[in-house]
Design a protein around this motif. Structure first.
Motif, PDB file in Angstrom:
ATOM      1  N   LEU A 154      -6.107   2.191  -5.116  1.00  0.00           N
ATOM      2  CA  LEU A 154      -5.484   2.102  -3.817  1.00  0.00           C
ATOM      3  C   LEU A 154      -6.454   1.943  -2.712  1.00  0.00           C
ATOM      4  O   LEU A 154      -6.145   1.419  -1.759  1.00  0.00           O
ATOM      5  CB  LEU A 154      -4.976   4.077  -3.601  1.00  0.00           C
ATOM      6  CG  LEU A 154      -4.690   4.309  -2.188  1.00  0.00           C
ATOM      7  CD1 LEU A 154      -3.428   3.621  -1.936  1.00  0.00           C
ATOM      8  CD2 LEU A 154      -4.532   5.791  -2.257  1.00  0.00           C
ATOM      9  N   LEU A 214       0.745  -1.044  -0.034  1.00  0.00           N
ATOM     10  CA  LEU A 214       0.059  -0.042   0.021  1.00  0.00           C
ATOM     11  C   LEU A 214       0.967   1.202   0.001  1.00  0.00           C
ATOM     12  O   LEU A 214       0.595   2.191  -0.663  1.00  0.00           O
ATOM     13  CB  LEU A 214      -0.818   0.050   1.050  1.00  0.00           C
ATOM     14  CG  LEU A 214      -1.795   1.340   1.569  1.00  0.00           C
ATOM     15  CD1 LEU A 214      -2.829   1.443   0.447  1.00  0.00           C
ATOM     16  CD2 LEU A 214      -2.496   1.016   2.908  1.00  0.00           C
ATOM     17  N   ILE A 264       1.340   4.035  -3.410  1.00  0.00           N
ATOM     18  CA  ILE A 264       1.320   5.730  -3.085  1.00  0.00           C
ATOM     19  C   ILE A 264       2.583   6.313  -3.482  1.00  0.00           C
ATOM     20  O   ILE A 264       2.595   7.462  -4.273  1.00  0.00           O
ATOM     21  CB  ILE A 264       1.096   6.031  -1.738  1.00  0.00           C
ATOM     22  CG1 ILE A 264      -0.461   5.538  -1.198  1.00  0.00           C
ATOM     23  CG2 ILE A 264       1.165   7.669  -1.239  1.00  0.00           C
ATOM     24  CD1 ILE A 264      -0.628   5.792   0.141  1.00  0.00           C
TER      25      ILE A 264
END
Length: 409
Positions: free
Chosen positions: A346, A327, A331
């Motif tokens: 996301l 994760l 980003i």
């Protein structure tokens, strides 16, 4: 996609700002010498391929190959081609593959580049750094602007794509010096240019000079201004930014580097090289607790060579990639690209993490509107991609932290 990176750790001399894993010695022991290096890398390829088979990993033919360093072109052209041929025999190479080597402009000539083109290379990335002699001296670079121009012309003759790398923020570099470098790079007619802010590490020669006060420390505001100058001049010349530090004409982006930023699989070969596998690896870790694996080769060439001689995969270490780490990478990588961060992807990754953490929150349209109002991201017509503005690129670390704070990681 599957990519291969080969690190060549040899240099003629060490530049004062460089803290990469590079060495000037001809022979570092255990077979890790300039003359034998290609043979050692080819042996590592087979060890890695055996490891992949053992763990049920079947990759498609290689889509990009990148030789970095160090100075890959300190080796003979025959050595670089031999390593490329071994990749073809080990994994196969896609017919449309991008094959790149970095090159110091004073280590190649027309004959050398012709041999690379005949051997299957498609692209040369020249370490130009600057077009101003006093800046090159500060950076301890030995080439001249004329070396770069002759290299690009020779590459053009053989149908090789050329890219040039620039560094801004060197001590003593004025704004006019930087404009000269940018315009000179554009005038070469290349279709891809990278521009990186100088990073000063305390253990380097330049770092020690700055600490002693004999060189001025790079200034953040000066570097921001130089980034804006580069962006304006590149854009006016038809080169679009596609990653924070990279500009290209459409269709000439570095596919290899895009692969890194898109988190594809790659095998890194050579001392200190990193590898990445994005799918679950067959080991003792539950598949729902990991997203893949990251590994890194032993950094010192002699110890790396000893592992290969003992028929061991020459990794110094490896780690599984958890959904939470994946994760964070989504980003960090997505916010560096013009194609942007996939918001739906996301939020899906956030949902995957919820069972383990239970406290993450998804990104909402109001979150994006607030960042757009602050000038950090472009306001999309449809809330599916987050694209940083130029302000967002200059404040990229702060933008990433904003996302981390919003979702609660």
């Amino acid at each position: 996609m599957f990519e291969v990176y080969i690190h060549v750790p040899f240099c003629m001399r060490r530049c004062g700002y460089c803290d990469f894993n590079t060495y000037t010695a001809l022979d570092l022991g255990a077979g890790a010498s300039r003359g034998n290096y290609a043979n050692m890398v080819i042996r590592e390829m087979q060890l890695i391929r055996d490891w992949q088979r053992k763990h049920g990993i079947e990759e498609p033919p290689v889509s990009t190959v990148f030789f970095g360093g160090g100075t890959p072109t300190i080796l003979s052209a025959d050595d670089l081609v031999a390593m490329l041929d071994a990749i073809r025999k080990t994994w196969g190479i896609d017919p449309d593959a991008e094959i790149t080597t970095e090159a110091n402009p004073d280590t190649v000539n027309e004959y050398y580049l012709g041999k690379l083109a005949d051997g299957g290379f498609t692209r040369i990335s020249f370490g130009m750094q600057s077009a101003v002699p006093h800046v090159l001296r500060t950076l301890d670079r030995t080439h001249t602007p004329a070396n770069v121009e002759s290299g690009v012309q020779a590459a053009n003759k053989f149908g090789l794509r050329s890219s040039v790398d620039l560094i801004y923020g060197a001590p003593g570099e004025s704004l006019d010096d930087w404009r000269t470098s940018v315009r000179t790079a554009i005038d070469l007619g290349v279709n891809h240019i990278s521009a990186y802010a100088l990073t000063v590490e305390p253990t380097t020669k330049m770092g020690r000079q700055i600490a002693a006060g004999t060189l001025p420390k790079p200034d953040d505001d000066d570097e921001a201004t130089k980034y804006e100058i580069a962006d304006d001049l590149f854009t006016a010349a038809g080169l679009q930014w596609y990653e924070v530090s990279n500009w290209a004409r459409p269709g000439y982006e570095s596919r290899h580097n895009l692969g890194y930023w898109r988190n594809v699989d790659w095998a890194g070969l050579g001392p200190g090289a990193h590898s990445h596998y994005g799918h679950a690896i067959d080991d003792d870790t539950p598949s729902d607790a990991q997203h893949g694996l990251r590994s890194w080769d032993i950094a010192h060439p002699r110890l790396w060579g000893m592992a290969i001689n003992e028929h061991r995969v020459p990794w110094e270490g490896n780690e599984t990639i958890t959904p939470g780490e994946n994760l964070e990478e989504l980003i960090m990588l997505g916010l560096r690209l013009r194609e942007g961060l996939d918001v739906d992807g996301l939020n899906h990754a956030i949902d995957r993490c919820q069972t383990a953490s239970g406290h993450l929150r998804s990104i909402t349209p109001s979150d994006l509107s607030a960042m757009a109002d602050d000038g950090l991201i472009e306001m999309p017509m449809i809330m599916d991609r987050v694209v940083p503005t130029r302000r967002g690129r200059l404040l990229n670390d702060a933008l990433i932290e904003r996302f981390f704070d919003l979702i609660g990681v």
